[in-house]
Design a protein around this motif. Structure first.
Motif, short mmCIF file in Angstrom:
data_model
loop_
_atom_site.label_atom_id
_atom_site.label_comp_id
_atom_site.label_asym_id
_atom_site.label_seq_id
_atom_site.Cartn_x
_atom_site.Cartn_y
_atom_site.Cartn_z
N UNK A 26 0.80 -1.22 0.00
CA UNK A 26 0.00 0.00 0.00
C UNK A 26 0.84 1.28 0.00
N UNK A 27 2.05 1.17 0.57
CA UNK A 27 2.89 2.37 0.72
C UNK A 27 3.33 2.95 -0.62
N UNK A 28 3.20 2.17 -1.70
CA UNK A 28 3.64 2.68 -3.00
C UNK A 28 2.45 3.09 -3.86
N UNK A 29 1.32 3.21 -3.24
CA UNK A 29 0.11 3.61 -3.96
C UNK A 29 0.14 5.13 -4.17
N UNK A 30 0.15 5.53 -5.43
CA UNK A 30 0.21 6.95 -5.79
C UNK A 30 -1.21 7.48 -5.98
N UNK A 31 -1.50 8.61 -5.37
CA UNK A 31 -2.83 9.19 -5.57
C UNK A 31 -3.21 10.08 -4.42
N UNK A 32 -4.40 10.60 -4.50
CA UNK A 32 -4.81 11.62 -3.55
C UNK A 32 -4.93 11.04 -2.13
N UNK A 33 -5.34 9.77 -2.01
CA UNK A 33 -5.40 9.18 -0.68
C UNK A 33 -4.18 8.32 -0.40
N UNK A 34 -3.28 8.23 -1.37
CA UNK A 34 -2.03 7.51 -1.16
C UNK A 34 -0.88 8.49 -1.05
N UNK A 35 0.16 8.27 -1.82
CA UNK A 35 1.33 9.15 -1.78
C UNK A 35 1.24 10.14 -2.94
N UNK A 36 1.51 11.41 -2.65
CA UNK A 36 1.62 12.40 -3.73
C UNK A 36 3.10 12.58 -4.04
N UNK A 37 3.43 12.46 -5.30
CA UNK A 37 4.84 12.45 -5.66
C UNK A 37 5.23 13.69 -6.47
N UNK A 38 6.53 13.97 -6.48
CA UNK A 38 7.03 15.13 -7.23
C UNK A 38 8.42 14.84 -7.80
N UNK A 39 8.54 13.76 -8.58
CA UNK A 39 9.86 13.42 -9.12
C UNK A 39 10.25 14.31 -10.30
N UNK A 40 11.53 14.24 -10.67
CA UNK A 40 12.02 14.92 -11.87
C UNK A 40 11.41 14.24 -13.10
#
Lengths: 257, 304
Positions: B227-241
């Protein structure tokens, strides 16, 4: 003991149209629905009510205005959760509800819930706003304990054992009734009602009440803006080999490789 | 304006000090378990040290913060899960306005104005808040201040009856570089037909020195990944290059989690998938054909 499930009439954000150029957001045109995570809360209520030996009731305080369209949609959203196995629904609607913030809504919902229910289940966040403020405020208004982000709920006599998922760890807590608990999408897989259940759901009690704000809001929305997300949207053409090479070239020029 | 700040995470607490300074003097509440990092606090007017309370005690925190807040106009909390859990409770206890995950805050004509994302990332709400206000601040938006030694004042812990008892706490397995700090992310979606096929994504991430994240269906429904790698509004918000999205359609919940990425690449067989509108570079191809070739070519460059 009876369970209240909070269901919000959320904008279907997938269907919401925004215009990047004019900055217009077509809120009135977008359909509304019960949030996905509220279906998880409903599913959990249906499972728990057998153990608690009471009823499970959906409560919706609509802030979408009182137009015919929104009223129809609100009833449809409630029919959906009733078809999953809830016993009844309360729909609170009225002009002026649009201006209600979480402070106002929590106060109004508490009047509907206090003395009638022993457990409130909610989603960790709503479909359209995802602040998670309402269940927390409701708990404070009722003077009940609040546990958020539940991934499992077990009833043990006069209390529940709740597993909750936080960023770095999982926590198991024990909390006495009455309580407010918000759930995440991992807690269960909501059942998909059969047609016959949907037909039956339309005959279940749906109590509609007029809403009048008990207090003035603490927050007002001054403006809704469309965020400027400017993506290049370049389609890389060619066969597999060419496409891979062109992409690598583009990423080099971007300075990200 | 006087600002009271607290976060369970000391790193986020330092960001809150910076956010609070946009409004006025900041007092940072530090709990017993955080005392060891007290000398990292810069730029706050004072540190309120509560030696009798651990940050794991949410009920105690609601009580303590609500009690202290009467001397302040604004309470700032973090937008991690436990921070957000406190916002509504503290705000309601104070009869205060509340907002979560705000990206900016300012005072205009004596009014507190904040901005936050709403409608699954399709809009930004500009909100006017009455005072007192309780706000959680979006992660990564404010840099911790580097200077200014705060004074330290001890505050006593509240004595209340606890109704929530923590009976167990299990650390989650660490996933290597956390997604929200990664410079390069490969995000996988339903386009992968089975779990074993994810190795195509891991190989691509490896050659780029990146990490692999997932959409909700892959992480939560199929349980192929943590679950920790779930990207999204209720998961993780990311900002990679660089973000390479493979086999994901680009649902709104996911789209909101990738908005801050610098360059976005999408690979999907369906040319009409919404993900292509959210991408800088789109490759309309079968990931099973495209990824191995891309990985091989990148290996050649990186190797030579």
């Amino acid at each position: 003991m009876d369970i209240a499930v909070l269901v919000k009439q959320s904008l279907d954000v997938q269907e919401l149209r925004v215009d990047q150029d004019t900055g217009k957001i077509y809120i009135e045109d977008a359909p509304t629905k019960a949030g996905d995570i509220e279906l998880n809360a409903t599913e959990e209520a249906v499972r728990l009510k057998e153990k608690l030996g009471g009823k499970a009731i959906a409560i919706m305080l609509s802030t979408g205005g009182a137009s015919g369209k929104r009223q129809k949609e609100a009833r449809e959203a409630l029919t959906r959760v009733l078809a999953m196995g809830l016993d009844g629904a309360v729909l609170i609607m009225g002009e002026g509800a649009e201006k209600g913030d979480t402070y106002v809504i929590a106060k109004a919902l508490a009047e509907e819930i206090r003395d009638k229910f022993g457990l409130v289940l909610a989603a960790e966040g709503s479909e359209d706003n995802f602040s998670g403020l309402l269940p927390a405020r409701l708990a404070a208004e009722l003077g009940w304990p609040y546990v958020a982000y539940a991934t499992a709920i077990e009833v043990e006599g006069d209390h529940v054992k709740v597993t909750r998922s936080l960023e770095d760890f999982e926590e198991v807590v024990r909390v006495k009734f009455p309580a407010v608990i918000s759930v995440t999408q991992e807690i269960n897989k909501p059942r998909v009602p059969k047609l016959v259940e949907i037909v039956k759901a339309k005959k279940k009690p749906l109590d509609q009440k007029d809403f009048s704000p008990p207090v003035e809001p603490k927050l007002t929305i001054r403006e809704l803006k469309v965020p400027k997300v400017e993506r290049k949207q370049i389609v890389i053409e060619g066969d597999v080999e060419e496409a891979a090479e062109k992409l690598i070239q583009a990423l080099k020029e971007e300075g990200v490789l | 304006m006087k600002v009271l700040a607290f976060s369970h995470s000391m790193d986020l607490a330092l960001e809150l000090v910076s956010a609070g300074r946009e409004l006025g003097d900041v007092s940072l509440l530090v709990t017993s378990d955080q005392e060891g990092r007290i000398n990292e606090v810069k730029g706050a007017k004072e540190v309120l040290l509560c030696k009798g309370l651990d940050s794991g005690d949410q009920e105690g925190l609601v009580e303590l913060i609500s009690g202290l807040a009467s001397d302040y106009e604004v309470v700032l909390l973090a937008s991690d899960r436990r921070g957000r859990e406190l916002v509504g409770q503290v705000a309601h206890r104070l009869g205060a306005s509340s907002a979560v995950d705000v990206s900016s805050l300012s005072v205009e004509d004596g009014k507190l104005v904040v901005e936050r994302m709403t409608f699954g990332g399709k809009a930004i709400a500009v909100e006017e808040m009455s005072l007192p206000a309780v706000i959680s601040v979006q992660k990564g938006k404010f840099k911790p201040p580097e200077e200014g030694e705060p004074s330290v004042r001890e505050v006593s812990a509240p004595s209340i009856e606890r109704r929530v008892e923590v009976i167990e706490r299990k650390e989650k397995p660490k996933v290597g570089v956390p997604l929200d700090k990664a410079e390069i992310v490969v995000a996988v979606g339903r386009g992968f037909r089975k779990k074993e096929d994810l190795k195509l994504a891991y190989e691509l991430a490896d050659v780029l020195g990146g990490v692999v994240g997932a959409t909700r269906p892959v992480a939560a429904d199929l349980k192929w990944m943590e679950e920790e790698v779930w990207i999204g509004i209720s998961g993780v918000r990311i900002a990679p290059k660089l973000l390479i999205v493979v086999g994901a359609s680009g649902q709104q919940q996911f789209a909101a989690g990738i908005m801050d990425s610098k360059v976005v690449v999408a690979v999907n067989t369906d040319s009409k998938a919404p993900i292509f509108e959210q991408a800088d570079y789109g490759v309309v191809m079968d990931l099973y054909e495209f990824l191995p070739v891309l990985t091989k070519k990148l290996k050649e460059i990186k190797g030579g």
